[in-house]
Motif scaffolding. Structure first.
Motif, PDB file in Angstrom:
ATOM      1  N   VAL A  60       0.842  -1.203   0.000  1.00  0.00           N
ATOM      2  CA  VAL A  60       0.000   0.000   0.000  1.00  0.00           C
ATOM      3  C   VAL A  60       0.877   1.253   0.000  1.00  0.00           C
ATOM      4  N   ALA A  61       1.929   1.234   0.843  1.00  0.00           N
ATOM      5  CA  ALA A  61       2.827   2.390   0.876  1.00  0.00           C
ATOM      6  C   ALA A  61       3.548   2.558  -0.456  1.00  0.00           C
ATOM      7  N   TRP A  62       3.882   1.439  -1.080  1.00  0.00           N
ATOM      8  CA  TRP A  62       4.558   1.483  -2.391  1.00  0.00           C
ATOM      9  C   TRP A  62       3.650   2.092  -3.448  1.00  0.00           C
ATOM     10  N   LEU A  63       2.358   1.766  -3.362  1.00  0.00           N
ATOM     11  CA  LEU A  63       1.404   2.344  -4.310  1.00  0.00           C
ATOM     12  C   LEU A  63       1.306   3.860  -4.140  1.00  0.00           C
ATOM     13  N   ARG A  64       1.477   4.327  -2.904  1.00  0.00           N
ATOM     14  CA  ARG A  64       1.406   5.767  -2.656  1.00  0.00           C
ATOM     15  C   ARG A  64       2.660   6.483  -3.165  1.00  0.00           C
ATOM     16  N   ASP A  65       3.835   5.825  -3.042  1.00  0.00           N
ATOM     17  CA  ASP A  65       5.078   6.482  -3.448  1.00  0.00           C
ATOM     18  C   ASP A  65       6.059   5.405  -3.910  1.00  0.00           C
ATOM     19  N   SER A  66       6.100   5.122  -5.211  1.00  0.00           N
ATOM     20  CA  SER A  66       6.938   4.053  -5.746  1.00  0.00           C
ATOM     21  C   SER A  66       8.429   4.363  -5.641  1.00  0.00           C
ATOM     22  N   LYS A  67       8.770   5.647  -5.407  1.00  0.00           N
ATOM     23  CA  LYS A  67      10.195   5.985  -5.291  1.00  0.00           C
ATOM     24  C   LYS A  67      10.824   5.346  -4.052  1.00  0.00           C
ATOM     25  N   GLU A  68       9.973   5.011  -3.077  1.00  0.00           N
ATOM     26  CA  GLU A  68      10.474   4.384  -1.862  1.00  0.00           C
ATOM     27  C   GLU A  68      10.421   2.857  -1.944  1.00  0.00           C
ATOM     28  N   ALA A  69      10.255   2.314  -3.164  1.00  0.00           N
ATOM     29  CA  ALA A  69      10.045   0.870  -3.325  1.00  0.00           C
ATOM     30  C   ALA A  69      11.190   0.047  -2.754  1.00  0.00           C
ATOM     31  N   LEU A  70      12.417   0.434  -3.060  1.00  0.00           N
ATOM     32  CA  LEU A  70      13.556  -0.357  -2.619  1.00  0.00           C
ATOM     33  C   LEU A  70      13.625  -0.434  -1.094  1.00  0.00           C
ATOM     34  N   LYS A  71      13.414   0.716  -0.445  1.00  0.00           N
ATOM     35  CA  LYS A  71      13.471   0.736   1.010  1.00  0.00           C
ATOM     36  C   LYS A  71      12.350  -0.095   1.612  1.00  0.00           C
ATOM     37  N   LEU A  72      11.148   0.041   1.083  1.00  0.00           N
ATOM     38  CA  LEU A  72       9.991  -0.641   1.645  1.00  0.00           C
ATOM     39  C   LEU A  72      10.093  -2.150   1.468  1.00  0.00           C
ATOM     40  N   THR A  73      10.531  -2.591   0.289  1.00  0.00           N
ATOM     41  CA  THR A  73      10.646  -4.032   0.070  1.00  0.00           C
ATOM     42  C   THR A  73      11.771  -4.626   0.904  1.00  0.00           C
ATOM     43  N   ALA A  74      12.802  -3.837   1.129  1.00  0.00           N
ATOM     44  CA  ALA A  74      13.868  -4.318   2.008  1.00  0.00           C
ATOM     45  C   ALA A  74      13.350  -4.473   3.433  1.00  0.00           C
ATOM     46  N   ASP A  75      12.492  -3.516   3.846  1.00  0.00           N
ATOM     47  CA  ASP A  75      11.903  -3.604   5.182  1.00  0.00           C
ATOM     48  C   ASP A  75      11.054  -4.865   5.320  1.00  0.00           C
TER      49      ASP A  75
END
Length: 395
Positions: A60-75
């Motif tokens: 859901v957070a990735w859908l809001r801001d895909s630029k943070e994808a790498l950080k979020l998926t790592a989390d």
């Protein structure tokens, strides 16, 4: 209000509220479709649920801001190296990710307000699933590297313990942790490393060991390389060739092999003799490569190795003396006469064939034939060491 990935704020809000139920549905599908997953203990299944929930919230957070994808998926896979990788293989982890993505694909249409949003959600989960899969692979790779570094340190401790003769229980337990069978025969090889770069040395040794199908333990200890080879290295021609093939992994200079012992618990004896031979091999410039430590007994005895002196007495002097004075007198006369058969026969006043017979008996008893130049040296040194031991009252 602007849309992210073609999704309205309403759809994103629905997804945010449903992230927990999506994760629970994914874990339920894992239990139903993957038999091995259902056999995991409850605490391990709970860990998977927690990671899945993190991944769902991350989507859901990735859908809001895909630029943070790498950080979020790592989390999402932050706990994988310390938890998942201990009891779930990478293949199984990828299977879990694939199944979770399938569940998401099945349930996402219910949250889309329009057909366009439906397509955007499907595209988003596929892209996010790819990111999750890469994150999982990176986590497992990092865990594997950490385990590899730990295994290398543990292996060095095992080899160091063998060389120093540490308490065998600690050495055996550490070796067992590395997958070594403590009951298998072992032979220690020592020589110069083939490179100044330890990883290069390790790669070369591992490659050679894989080609001959033998397990090895190794350690670079300063200017020397120590390898413990599993399995027999004597007997059949194939077994005898093992050490020669592994010696290619060493650098320039001599390579010495200790005796093959029955178990890893006895490997210290092989290491002691191999290192003694490595110190003394300079006294035999034409020594083969590798050379057995038992073939270096004269040089080792001259270098002051008491074990070599004992072995020369036990393996040569004692059997000759026990066989009677005739054999001992014959071999001494033969050696003193420069190895000339006729001279020995004249000195002893016997027929040359009698000398030949006695020399064959010497070879049968000691494994050394006086007519061979190298064996003659070993016999001469052994008899000299025995006489010195008797003079000192040690025999």
């Amino acid at each position: 209000m602007p849309k992210r990935h073609g999704l309205s704020a309403t759809t994103l809000k629905r997804l945010e509220h449903a992230s927990g139920s999506l994760a629970s549905a994914s874990v339920a599908a894992m239990e139903e479709r993957l038999p091995w997953f259902g056999r995991l203990p409850a605490d391990q299944r709970a860990s998977v649920l927690l990671i899945t929930q993190t991944g769902a919230a991350g989507f859901v957070a990735w859908l809001r801001d895909s630029k943070e994808a790498l950080k979020l998926t790592a989390d999402a896979f932050r706990g994988a190296p310390t938890e998942l990788s201990r009891w779930i293989s990478l293949r199984q982890a990828v299977g879990l990710v694939r199944l979770a993505i399938e569940v998401f694909e099945e349930q996402l249409p219910a949250f889309a307000a329009t057909e366009a949003e439906h397509a955007a959600l499907i595209e988003g989960i596929l892209r996010y699933g790819r990111e999750i899969a890469f994150a999982a692979a990176n986590s497992y790779a990092a865990a594997a590297e950490a385990r590899g570094a730990w295994d290398a340190r543990l292996e060095a401790l095992v080899v160091d313990g063998i060389v120093r003769g540490d308490a065998e229980e600690s050495v055996l337990s550490r070796a067992a942790a590395l997958g070594w069978d403590p009951a298998t025969p072992a032979t220690v090889l020592v020589g110069n490393p083939g490179s100044d770069d330890p990883p290069t040395v390790v790669f070369e040794v591992r490659s050679r060991a894989a080609r001959v199908g033998r397990a090895v333990l190794l350690s670079v200890q300063g200017s020397r390389l120590v390898i413990v080879v599993a399995g027999p290295t004597e007997g059949t021609l194939k077994d005898q060739e093992i050490l020669a093939k592994l010696s290619v992994a060493f650098g320039d200079g001599p390579v010495v092999a200790g005796p093959t012992v029955d178990t890893l618990a006895e490997a210290h004896r092989s290491a002691v003799e191999a290192l003694s031979g490595l110190r003394a091999v300079v006294g035999w410039p034409s020594a083969p490569r590798p050379v057995r430590s038992g073939e270096l007994l004269p040089e080792r005895a001259l270098a002051g190795d008491p074990d070599a002196e004992r072995l020369l007495i036990d393996e040569i002097a004692r059997p000759l003396e026990a066989a009677g004075g005739t054999l001992l007198q014959t071999v001494e006369t033969y050696l003193e006469g420069g190895g000339v058969l006729e001279t020995c026969a004249r000195t002893l006043v016997v027929h040359p064939n009698t000398v030949r017979y006695r020399l064959r008996r010497v070879a049968d008893l000691t494994g050394r034939h006086p007519a061979d130049a190298r064996d003659a040296l070993i016999l001469r040194i052994a008899l000299t060491v025995a006489r010195l031991a008797k003079a000192r009252g040690l025999w």
